[in-house]
Design an enzyme around this catalytic site. Structure first.
Site, PDB file in Angstrom:
ATOM      1  N   PHE A  97      -3.325   8.245   7.786  1.00 44.63           N
ATOM      2  CA  PHE A  97      -3.632   7.263   6.983  1.00 44.63           C
ATOM      3  C   PHE A  97      -3.803   6.773   5.834  1.00 44.63           C
ATOM      4  CE2 PHE A  97      -2.662   5.738  11.831  1.00 44.63           C
ATOM      5  CZ  PHE A  97      -1.880   4.567  11.355  1.00 44.63           C
TER       6      PHE A  97
ATOM      7  N   HIS B 117       0.429  -1.285   0.104  1.00 44.65           N
ATOM      8  CA  HIS B 117      -0.332  -0.182   0.159  1.00 44.65           C
ATOM      9  C   HIS B 117       0.611   1.746   0.186  1.00 44.65           C
ATOM     10  CE1 HIS B 117      -3.834   0.594  -0.379  1.00 44.65           C
ATOM     11  NE2 HIS B 117      -4.392   0.920   0.769  1.00 44.65           N
TER      12      HIS B 117
ATOM     13  N   ASN C  24      -6.812   6.044   4.138  1.00 43.34           N
ATOM     14  CA  ASN C  24      -8.133   6.401   4.342  1.00 43.34           C
ATOM     15  C   ASN C  24      -8.553   8.186   4.550  1.00 43.34           C
ATOM     16  OD1 ASN C  24      -7.664   5.627   7.268  1.00 43.34           O
ATOM     17  ND2 ASN C  24      -9.971   5.008   7.625  1.00 43.34           N
TER      18      ASN C  24
ATOM     19  N   ASN D 202      -8.970   3.438  -0.737  1.00 45.90           N
ATOM     20  CA  ASN D 202      -9.625   4.831   0.326  1.00 45.90           C
ATOM     21  C   ASN D 202      -8.887   5.826  -0.134  1.00 45.90           C
ATOM     22  OD1 ASN D 202     -11.589   2.720   0.871  1.00 45.90           O
ATOM     23  ND2 ASN D 202     -10.279   1.957   2.664  1.00 45.90           N
TER      24      ASN D 202
END
Length: 194
Positions: free
Chosen positions: A68, A22, A70, A116
């Site tokens: 983070f 990610h 999101n 996200n």
């Protein structure tokens, strides 16, 4: 004059996530910092690490959100608003499940595809999807129920090697993008496969 004024590398903060799939977007911005010798500094008002550099005679800002994933749009929105950067002048670099390791592609606009970081970026840019994306292929685990664990885990050595080759090519294309424009960079990068 470059069409791109802001390059964003998406990822999750902290050592726990540093080497996970990610964070592929963050990996590329860190590579660009080494290649073009600029330092990313924490800036609380932008919820991230930022830098300004002149590459190929063009000024560009870099951002790695320290929120983070999101919530990463909060950082993109704050910096873009402060410097009056339009969505069409932003390139967001992110991991892409729908491309295999060793492939990276540039595109403009589109949905978030379940990512996200992109979802929040679109929301924070007043639902404007017209920013550019540089998608770093990480492959797909094969089952949608495995996606969350997959993106938050480290790639195999073989996959990481292929991803690194795509990141190297993408870094070269960023210089082309800033000097010669996004079309030339897109044509070169979108034809590359490690």
């Amino acid at each position: 004059m470059s069409e791109i004024k802001l390059i964003v590398g998406l990822g999750n903060p902290g050592d726990k996530y540093a080497d996970t799939r990610h964070n592929a977007g963050e990996w590329l911005v860190e590579r660009l910092a080494r290649r073009f010798n600029f330092n990313l500094k924490d800036e609380a008002k932008f919820f991230g690490k930022t830098a300004r550099a002149v590459i190929g005679g063009e000024e560009v800002r870099f951002l790695i959100p320290t929120t983070f994933m999101n919530l990463s749009g909060k950082a993109v929105g704050a910096l873009a608003t402060f410097y009056r950067i339009k969505p069409e002048e932003i390139l967001v670099i992110h991991d892409e499940l729908d491309l295999p390791p060793g492939v990276a592609k540039i595109k403009q606009g589109g949905g978030h595809g379940g990512h996200n970081g992109l979802k929040d970026t679109i929301a924070q840019l007043a639902n404007n999807k017209n920013f550019y994306r540089l998608r770093i292929g990480i492959g797909h685990p094969g089952d949608k129920n495995l996606v969350s664990a997959y993106v938050l885990s480290k790639p195999s050595p073989i996959d990481r090697s292929a991803i690194d080759k795509a990141l190297d090519e993408a870094a070269s294309c960023m210089e082309i993008l800033l000097k010669d424009g996004i079309t030339k960079a897109t044509n070169r990068l979108n034809g590359f496969k490690a």
